[in-house]
Design an enzyme around this catalytic site. Structure first.
Site, PDB file in Angstrom:
ATOM      1  N   GLU A 263      27.343 -28.049 -31.446  1.00 53.63           N
ATOM      2  CA  GLU A 263      27.779 -28.160 -30.051  1.00 53.63           C
ATOM      3  C   GLU A 263      26.730 -27.592 -29.104  1.00 53.63           C
ATOM      4  O   GLU A 263      26.473 -28.162 -28.043  1.00 53.63           O
ATOM      5  CB  GLU A 263      29.117 -27.450 -29.858  1.00 53.63           C
ATOM      6  CG  GLU A 263      29.736 -27.677 -28.501  1.00 53.63           C
ATOM      7  CD  GLU A 263      30.157 -29.115 -28.247  1.00 53.63           C
ATOM      8  OE1 GLU A 263      29.674 -29.689 -27.242  1.00 53.63           O
ATOM      9  OE2 GLU A 263      30.955 -29.665 -29.023  1.00 53.63           O
TER      10      GLU A 263
ATOM     11  N   GLU B  17      21.912 -32.689 -23.932  1.00 54.25           N
ATOM     12  CA  GLU B  17      22.494 -33.291 -22.726  1.00 54.25           C
ATOM     13  C   GLU B  17      21.822 -32.755 -21.470  1.00 54.25           C
ATOM     14  O   GLU B  17      21.514 -33.517 -20.552  1.00 54.25           O
ATOM     15  CB  GLU B  17      24.005 -33.033 -22.667  1.00 54.25           C
ATOM     16  CG  GLU B  17      24.802 -33.913 -23.592  1.00 54.25           C
ATOM     17  CD  GLU B  17      26.305 -33.787 -23.379  1.00 54.25           C
ATOM     18  OE1 GLU B  17      26.735 -32.987 -22.520  1.00 54.25           O
ATOM     19  OE2 GLU B  17      27.030 -34.503 -24.070  1.00 54.25           O
TER      20      GLU B  17
END
Length: 121
Positions: A64, A71
């Site tokens: 994550e 991102e």
């Protein structure tokens, strides 16, 4: 040299703090990790089960965090939509999903027999 190393820990801490403060999925994964830890304590699981649980938790959080970093990078270098930027983000999100599924399977393998045994009593 030591000062530089200590500074790098500070930067890492800033990244971890950013991750946990800003990312809703980090909070969800943390709650799930805490549930697994509470279950592990409650069922007094074996050392090898703890190793599997800890690795699974670490795997999901690392995936994550890596997804978040990718991102952020993609958003920086490609603020407008580009197909390849979307693919990068999708692959990173898919890696998190694979890690979460792996953690779920580990959780089922460790806890389901104990839950079934508890219900049968």
């Amino acid at each position: 040299m030591i000062k530089k190393r200590l500074k790098s820990f500070g930067y890492a801490g800033k990244g971890i703090r950013f991750f946990f403060v800003t990312q809703p999925h980090a909070k969800i994964h943390t709650v799930m990790a805490l549930i697994a830890i509470v279950l592990g304590i409650g069922f007094d699981i074996a050392r090898t089960d703890w190793l599997a649980i800890v690795v699974a938790i670490g795997l999901v959080l690392v995936a994550e965090a890596t997804n978040t970093a990718l991102e952020e990078l993609v958003n920086f270098v490609s603020p407008d939509y580009h197909k390849q930027a979307g693919i990068v983000k999708d692959i990173a999100a898919g890696a998190v999903l694979l890690a979460a599924i792996t953690a779920l399977v580990i959780g089922v393998l460790v806890f389901l027999p104990k839950i079934v045994k508890l219900i049968q009593i």
